[in-house]
Each structure stands twice: as structure tokens, then as C-alpha cells.
Write a protein that holds these residues in place. Structure first.
Motif, PDB file in Angstrom:
ATOM      1  N   GLN A  45       7.371  -3.244  -0.852  1.00 28.11           N
ATOM      2  CA  GLN A  45       7.934  -3.798  -2.090  1.00 28.11           C
ATOM      3  C   GLN A  45       6.926  -4.738  -2.750  1.00 28.11           C
ATOM      4  OE1 GLN A  45      11.626  -5.640  -0.844  1.00 28.11           O
ATOM      5  NE2 GLN A  45      12.742  -3.698  -0.774  1.00 28.11           N
ATOM      6  N   LEU A  46       6.208  -5.497  -1.913  1.00 29.33           N
ATOM      7  CA  LEU A  46       5.150  -6.362  -2.447  1.00 29.33           C
ATOM      8  C   LEU A  46       4.045  -5.537  -3.069  1.00 29.33           C
ATOM      9  CD1 LEU A  46       4.809  -9.126   0.313  1.00 29.33           C
ATOM     10  CD2 LEU A  46       5.716  -9.390  -2.002  1.00 29.33           C
ATOM     11  N   PHE A  47       3.675  -4.456  -2.417  1.00 27.63           N
ATOM     12  CA  PHE A  47       2.613  -3.602  -2.959  1.00 27.63           C
ATOM     13  C   PHE A  47       3.019  -3.038  -4.325  1.00 27.63           C
ATOM     14  CE2 PHE A  47       1.163  -2.437   1.617  1.00 27.63           C
ATOM     15  CZ  PHE A  47       0.553  -3.679   1.730  1.00 27.63           C
ATOM     16  N   GLU A  48       4.256  -2.621  -4.445  1.00 30.37           N
ATOM     17  CA  GLU A  48       4.741  -2.087  -5.723  1.00 30.37           C
ATOM     18  C   GLU A  48       4.738  -3.164  -6.802  1.00 30.37           C
ATOM     19  OE1 GLU A  48       8.526  -0.550  -4.631  1.00 30.37           O
ATOM     20  OE2 GLU A  48       7.708   1.206  -3.586  1.00 30.37           O
ATOM     21  N   GLN A  49       5.140  -4.377  -6.419  1.00 31.85           N
ATOM     22  CA  GLN A  49       5.131  -5.480  -7.375  1.00 31.85           C
ATOM     23  C   GLN A  49       3.704  -5.803  -7.800  1.00 31.85           C
ATOM     24  OE1 GLN A  49       5.986  -9.804  -6.315  1.00 31.85           O
ATOM     25  NE2 GLN A  49       7.921  -9.259  -7.300  1.00 31.85           N
ATOM     26  N   ALA A  50       2.772  -5.778  -6.855  1.00 33.60           N
ATOM     27  CA  ALA A  50       1.370  -6.054  -7.174  1.00 33.60           C
ATOM     28  C   ALA A  50       0.832  -5.049  -8.184  1.00 33.60           C
ATOM     29  CB  ALA A  50       0.531  -6.015  -5.900  1.00 33.60           C
ATOM     30  N   ILE A  51       1.090  -3.785  -7.953  1.00 39.13           N
ATOM     31  CA  ILE A  51       0.609  -2.742  -8.857  1.00 39.13           C
ATOM     32  C   ILE A  51       1.212  -2.914 -10.243  1.00 39.13           C
ATOM     33  CG2 ILE A  51       0.672  -0.255  -9.296  1.00 39.13           C
ATOM     34  CD1 ILE A  51       0.555   0.097  -6.205  1.00 39.13           C
ATOM     35  N   ALA A  52       2.487  -3.279 -10.308  1.00 38.82           N
ATOM     36  CA  ALA A  52       3.156  -3.498 -11.598  1.00 38.82           C
ATOM     37  C   ALA A  52       2.525  -4.641 -12.373  1.00 38.82           C
ATOM     38  CB  ALA A  52       4.642  -3.767 -11.375  1.00 38.82           C
ATOM     39  N   GLU A  53       1.919  -5.598 -11.660  1.00 40.42           N
ATOM     40  CA  GLU A  53       1.280  -6.734 -12.327  1.00 40.42           C
ATOM     41  C   GLU A  53      -0.201  -6.486 -12.629  1.00 40.42           C
ATOM     42  OE1 GLU A  53       2.010 -10.705 -11.470  1.00 40.42           O
ATOM     43  OE2 GLU A  53       4.014 -10.423 -10.643  1.00 40.42           O
ATOM     44  N   GLY A  54      -0.688  -5.307 -12.305  1.00 41.49           N
ATOM     45  CA  GLY A  54      -2.073  -4.978 -12.598  1.00 41.49           C
ATOM     46  C   GLY A  54      -3.053  -5.321 -11.492  1.00 41.49           C
ATOM     47  N   ILE A  55      -2.547  -5.671 -10.318  1.00 37.97           N
ATOM     48  CA  ILE A  55      -3.416  -5.985  -9.186  1.00 37.97           C
ATOM     49  C   ILE A  55      -3.851  -4.680  -8.517  1.00 37.97           C
ATOM     50  CG2 ILE A  55      -3.505  -7.069  -6.900  1.00 37.97           C
ATOM     51  CD1 ILE A  55      -1.409  -9.093  -7.973  1.00 37.97           C
ATOM     52  N   THR A  56      -5.146  -4.542  -8.312  1.00 36.00           N
ATOM     53  CA  THR A  56      -5.692  -3.338  -7.687  1.00 36.00           C
ATOM     54  C   THR A  56      -6.209  -3.596  -6.278  1.00 36.00           C
ATOM     55  OG1 THR A  56      -7.883  -3.776  -8.620  1.00 36.00           O
ATOM     56  CG2 THR A  56      -6.389  -2.411  -9.927  1.00 36.00           C
ATOM     57  N   THR A  57      -6.450  -4.866  -5.950  1.00 31.26           N
ATOM     58  CA  THR A  57      -7.046  -5.222  -4.669  1.00 31.26           C
ATOM     59  C   THR A  57      -6.384  -6.486  -4.136  1.00 31.26           C
ATOM     60  OG1 THR A  57      -9.162  -4.289  -5.384  1.00 31.26           O
ATOM     61  CG2 THR A  57      -9.198  -5.749  -3.472  1.00 31.26           C
ATOM     62  N   ILE A  58      -6.063  -6.492  -2.846  1.00 33.07           N
ATOM     63  CA  ILE A  58      -5.450  -7.657  -2.219  1.00 33.07           C
ATOM     64  C   ILE A  58      -6.224  -8.014  -0.957  1.00 33.07           C
ATOM     65  CG2 ILE A  58      -3.385  -8.613  -1.136  1.00 33.07           C
ATOM     66  CD1 ILE A  58      -1.699  -6.676  -2.733  1.00 33.07           C
ATOM     67  N   ILE A  59      -6.611  -9.287  -0.846  1.00 32.04           N
ATOM     68  CA  ILE A  59      -7.126  -9.795   0.415  1.00 32.04           C
ATOM     69  C   ILE A  59      -5.946 -10.407   1.160  1.00 32.04           C
ATOM     70  CG2 ILE A  59      -8.751 -11.322   1.567  1.00 32.04           C
ATOM     71  CD1 ILE A  59     -10.481 -11.275  -0.912  1.00 32.04           C
ATOM     72  N   SER A  60      -5.674  -9.897   2.342  1.00 31.65           N
ATOM     73  CA  SER A  60      -4.586 -10.415   3.168  1.00 31.65           C
ATOM     74  C   SER A  60      -5.062 -11.671   3.896  1.00 31.65           C
ATOM     75  CB  SER A  60      -4.162  -9.356   4.187  1.00 31.65           C
ATOM     76  OG  SER A  60      -3.254  -9.884   5.108  1.00 31.65           O
TER      77      SER A  60
END
Length: 259
Positions: free
Chosen positions: A24-39
Motif C-alpha cells: 500500500q505504501l508502494f502504491e502511495q509512493a508511485i501516486a505521488e511521483g516517487i520512483t526510488t525509495i531508500i529504506s
């Protein structure tokens, strides 16, 4: 866009508890235009310490599933490392993660104080070739009372990360205004969501950037996003000289950090 501060791994700290919540977080990130996440799961925190092998295993597993679902998202490993006297030793022994295997480490200070040995830890990390990035200084009580304390640590070689939710007003007006003050005083270099879940601690990535644009801090937006990308590529960050006494508001290029 790249988010350099997040808690996305499943059931390891105070982030998501299930695989479903993580996606769900990944989907939210993509919706906000985020392409890369550092955990950046917690390390050396009083309540949480996520070992490197757990970070690497979950990142690999989630990336495999992300690719299977054709989601436009790339994950990198990291830690949000709590200040401790043996950080350098643990790092050199391979027990702490830097951001995306770069020479930058996300460093968390206690929320209520700045320990007296903070400067020596910053010096020791720099000597070891690691540049510490202080996580969410706007949420630290000492920095809030005396921002010059943060300025001094930055002059000693540390960098700082502002949180999207702080700029978006998630934590109240006073923290929002302090965040704005830190940005205008050239005391911030990178930008992260510090996301934990989709409800109470969402990304708010785009909302924070829009707030900066509303305040006509377009240069800050450009620098933060550029520096986030430079972390991934392990490149020198764009660093501005802190403005003395928080009176000037010009953004004059000072230097790039040397590796």
C-alpha cells in the motif's frame, strides 16, 4: 523523485506490519511521483535494531515482487542510525547500512537533547569517509530552541534532512515554521518522507514540496531533489553556507562535499 528516508520493511520496526501494508505504501509512493525509495529501518534505536541481513533480504524480496507486478519503483537498502559511541566501529564491521551503499549515513539524534559527544562522532564518521546526514532536526527540542546548535554541527561537516510531513504541517504550525526557518537559513540539504504507514504517517512528499513552492523556495526544491539523486549515485552534494544568525535568506553556492 527519490525518497531518502522511509520505514517500509515488514514487521521490523515501527513501520508497516504486513506485506499488504508495505505494498500500500508502494502504491502511495508511485501516486505521488516517487520512483526510488531508500529504506531506512531503525538501527541502534532503544526499541528497534534491524540487522543488515534482514534489510538486504527484505529489499531483495520486495524488489522481486515489485518487478513481477511491473511497478515503476526501485528500492535501496539503508538504516536510520541512532547516535551511539561505537557507530564507526559497527560501520567498519559491516553492521550498519549507509544510504544506498553510499558514503552518506542517516543519523538520528535523541529527540530531546544533543549529546555532548555528537561533534566527536561526526568527526569520527567523516574521518572514516562517511558523511552523516542528521534526520529530521526540526523535531529535536534543542534545535528548536537554538537553531544555531544545528548550524554548528553543519559547519563541522554534518548535513541535514527535512521531513515532508513537517513542511506539510502534519506535526503542527510551530514545527512547520521551524522547518521553513531551517530551509531559509541553508541548514537543510536533503528531503525525505520518514513514511511509516498510509494513514497516520504517510509520504506527504508532494505536499511538502508544494509548501516550499508556495513560499517561493523553488531553489530549495531543486537542490533537495538533486541531492537525493546524488546520494543514490554517491556523488558530492550541493551544500550552501549557513546564513549567520538566520537573517540573510540568499542561496549562495558554497561548496560541494569532498569524498
Amino acid at each position: 523523485m527519490i525518497d531518502m528516508h522511509s520505514h517500509i520493511l515488514e514487521n521490523v520496526d515501527d513501520g508497516p506490519e504486513t506485506t499488504e501494508e508495505t505494498f500500500q505504501l508502494f502504491e502511495q509512493a508511485i501516486a505521488e511521483g516517487i520512483t526510488t525509495i531508500i529504506s531506512t529501518s531503525h538501527a541502534l534505536h532503544p526499541r528497534y535494531h534491524v540487522p543488515c541481513h534482514v534489510v538486504n533480504e527484505q529489499i531483495a524480496q520486495f524488489q522481486q515482487e515489485i518487478d513481477r507486478r511491473n511497478m515503476p519503483l526501485t528500492l535501496y537498502p539503508g538504516h536510520e542510525v541512532r547516535l551511539a559511541g561505537n557507530i564507526v566501529e559497527l560501520y567498519e564491521n559491516g553492521q550498519l547500512q549507509t544510504l544506498a551503499q553510499s558514503n552518506y549515513m542517516l543519523l538520528e539524534l535523541p529527540s530531546g537533547t544533543i549529546p555532548t559527544y555528537t561533534s566527536s562522532i561526526i568527526y569520527n564518521l567523516l574521518t572514516a569517509g562517511v558523511t552523516p546526514i542528521i534526520a529530521h532536526p526540526e523535531l529535536n527540542a534543542t534545535f528548536a530552541k537554538n537553531p544555531a546548535t544545528l548550524e554548528q554541527l553543519i559547519r563541522e561537516g554534518a548535513l541535514a534532512q527535512i521531513t515532508a510531513g513537517s513542511l506539510a504541517g502534519k506535526f503542527g504550525k510551530s514545527i512547520q515554521q521551524l522547518s521553513l526557518q531551517l530551509v531559509r537559513s541553508n541548514l537543510v540539504h536533503t528531503y525525505g518522507s520518514d513514511v511509516h504507514n498510509v494513514k497516520s504517517r504517510p509520504f506527504l512528499f508532494e505536499k511538502g514540496l508544494r509548501f516550499l513552492e508556495k513560499e517561493k523556495l523553488w531553489d530549495a526544491v531543486d537542490v533537495f531533489l538533486e541531492n537525493n539523486a546524488r546520494i543514490i549515485n554517491n556523488q558530492p552534494l550541493i551544500v550552501y553556507e549557513p546564513e549567520d544568525h538566520f537573517t540573510k535568506r540568499s542561496w549562495k553556492l558554497f561548496r560541494a562535499m569532498k569524498k
